[in-house]
Design an enzyme around this catalytic site. Structure first.
Site, PDB file in Angstrom:
ATOM      1  N   LEU A 150      -3.446  -4.152  -7.516  1.00 33.37           N
ATOM      2  CA  LEU A 150      -3.650  -5.125  -6.456  1.00 33.37           C
ATOM      3  C   LEU A 150      -2.482  -6.092  -6.259  1.00 33.37           C
ATOM      4  CD1 LEU A 150      -6.082  -5.686  -4.549  1.00 33.37           C
ATOM      5  CD2 LEU A 150      -6.812  -7.452  -6.158  1.00 33.37           C
ATOM      6  N   GLU A 151      -1.462  -5.997  -7.080  1.00 33.22           N
ATOM      7  CA  GLU A 151      -0.414  -7.021  -7.063  1.00 33.22           C
ATOM      8  C   GLU A 151       0.279  -7.187  -5.713  1.00 33.22           C
ATOM      9  OE1 GLU A 151      -1.281  -6.230 -11.247  1.00 33.22           O
ATOM     10  OE2 GLU A 151      -0.988  -4.955  -9.489  1.00 33.22           O
ATOM     11  N   ILE A 152       0.351  -6.097  -4.929  1.00 30.55           N
ATOM     12  CA  ILE A 152       1.040  -6.190  -3.641  1.00 30.55           C
ATOM     13  C   ILE A 152       0.358  -7.193  -2.721  1.00 30.55           C
ATOM     14  CG2 ILE A 152      -0.220  -4.319  -2.492  1.00 30.55           C
ATOM     15  CD1 ILE A 152       3.586  -5.017  -2.307  1.00 30.55           C
TER      16      ILE A 152
END
Length: 286
Positions: free
Chosen positions: A159-161
Site C-alpha cells: 500500500l505504500e504508493i
C-alpha cells in the site's frame, strides 16, 4: 518484549501474535522493537521447532499506525513507514531518530526491516496465518515468513504508493522472489488490493484456509515432529537458493549439510523410528 507482541510456546511450537487488536495491530516503533526482540529470543530457544505468526482481533496487521504516519508527514528524508513518532507518548524513538539508512548494530537491516527479516533469518520455519487485512508494512511482515496461510477473503496490499512511498521493510526483495519482476512491479506501482484467493494464484501465499491460524498451528505441529536438525538445514539451503547463490556453491552447500546430518543422532533416530513404526524422539539442537 512489550505487550505489543505475545509469545507462547507449547510442545515445540511458538505461537507469536501481534497484540494490538484495538488498532488492527497497526505498527508503531514499540511493535517493531517487540517483533525484533521476539525473533532474537526464539532464535536462541533450541526447544522451539516451528513458529506461527498471526494477529489478534479482526486483522493480521493494518500497516503503519496512521497517527504515527500523520505526525511524521513533514519529517523530510528521514520519514517513511519504518520511522516516525512512536510509543504511547508520541516521542520519537532514539533508535530511529537518525537517517533510516543507518543499520541496526551488527545487522544488515534498520529496525523496521529487522521486524520482518528476523523471521526469514530465524533457524526455525515460520508460518504466517493471515486474516482480515495485511496492508503495507503488515503485508511485508507476512512476506518475511517461510509459508503463508491466508483466509480466502483476506485483503492484502503493498500500500505504500498511496502515501507516495515505496516498500521499505524488505518487501522489494521478497516480492521478486515470490512473484517475479512484472507482478512485483504491478502490485507496487498500483497498491491494489488482492484477496487471499488471488494471493495464492499469484504466489504471494501458500494456500488458503477458513481458519488460517488453526491450519498454521496444525502444520507447525507436523513440522515440529520432524528432525529439527534436518528442518534447520533445509531452511538454510532453501533460503540460500532463493537468494540467488551460484549453482556450484549451492550444490557444495547441499553436500556439506548432508554430510553433517548423515549418521547424526537425530538422523539415526528418524530411520529407527520409521522401521520400528513409532513416533521419533528427537533431541533439540544445542
Amino acid at each position: 518484549m512489550t505487550d505489543r507482541v505475545t509469545v507462547h510456546v507449547h510442545e515445540g511450537v511458538a505461537d507469536v501474535r501481534l497484540n494490538r487488536p484495538d488498532k488492527l495491530n497497526a505498527l508503531d516503533i514499540a511493535t517493531f522493537e517487540a517483533l525484533a526482540e521476539a525473533g532474537d529470543a526464539l532464535a536462541a530457544a533450541p526447544s522451539v521447532r516451528a513458529v506461527v505468526l498471526s494477529g489478534e482481533g479482526r486483522a493480521f496487521c493494518a500497516g503503519l499506525d496512521f497517527a504515527n504516519f500523520a505526525a511524521m508527514a513533514g519529517d523530510g528524508p528521514s520519514g517513511g513507514p519504518g520511522t516516525g513518532n512512536g510509543g504511547s507518548g508520541g516521542q520519537r524513538s532514539k533508535r530511529l531518530s537518525s537517517d533510516i539508512t543507518d543499520r541496526e548494530p551488527g545487522r544488515i537491516t534498520n529496525l523496521a526491516q529487522q521486524a520482518v527479516h528476523t523471521w526469514h533469518e530465524l533457524p526455525q520455519p515460520v508460518i504466517a496465518a493471515v486474516h482480515g487485512h495485511a496492508l503495507g508494512g503488515g503485508f511485508q511482515i507476512a512476506l518475511g515468513a517461510d509459508i503463508r496461510i491466508v483466509a480466502p477473503d483476506a485483503k492484502l496490499s503493498i500500500l505504500e504508493i498511496r502515501w507516495g512511498l515505496v516498500p521499505d521493510m524488505t518487501g522489494t526483495a521478497a516480492l521478486i522472489r515470490l512473484v517475479g519482476e512484472d507482478v512485483a512491479k504491478e502490485l507496487t506501482f498500483t497498491g491494489r488490493m488482492v484477496t487471499g484467493d488471488e494471493a495464492v494464484r499469484l504466489g504471494l501465499a501458500t494456500r488458503t484456509a477458513g481458519d488460517p491460524r488453526a491450519a498454521a498451528l496444525e502444520l507447525a505441529r507436523e513440522i515440529a515432529g520432524k528432525s529439527p536438525d534436518a528442518i534447520r538445514a533445509a531452511k538454510r539451503l532453501l533460503n540460500r537458493a532463493a537468494e540467488g547463490g551460484d549453482l556450484a556453491g549451492q550444490y557444495l552447500e547441499e553436500s556439506r549439510e548432508l554430510g553433517a546430518l548423515r549418521g547424526s543422532p537425530n538422523q539415526a533416530e528418524a530411520v529407527r523410528a520409521y522401521f520400528e513404526k513409532r513416533e521419533p524422539a528427537f533431541t533439540d539442537p544445542a
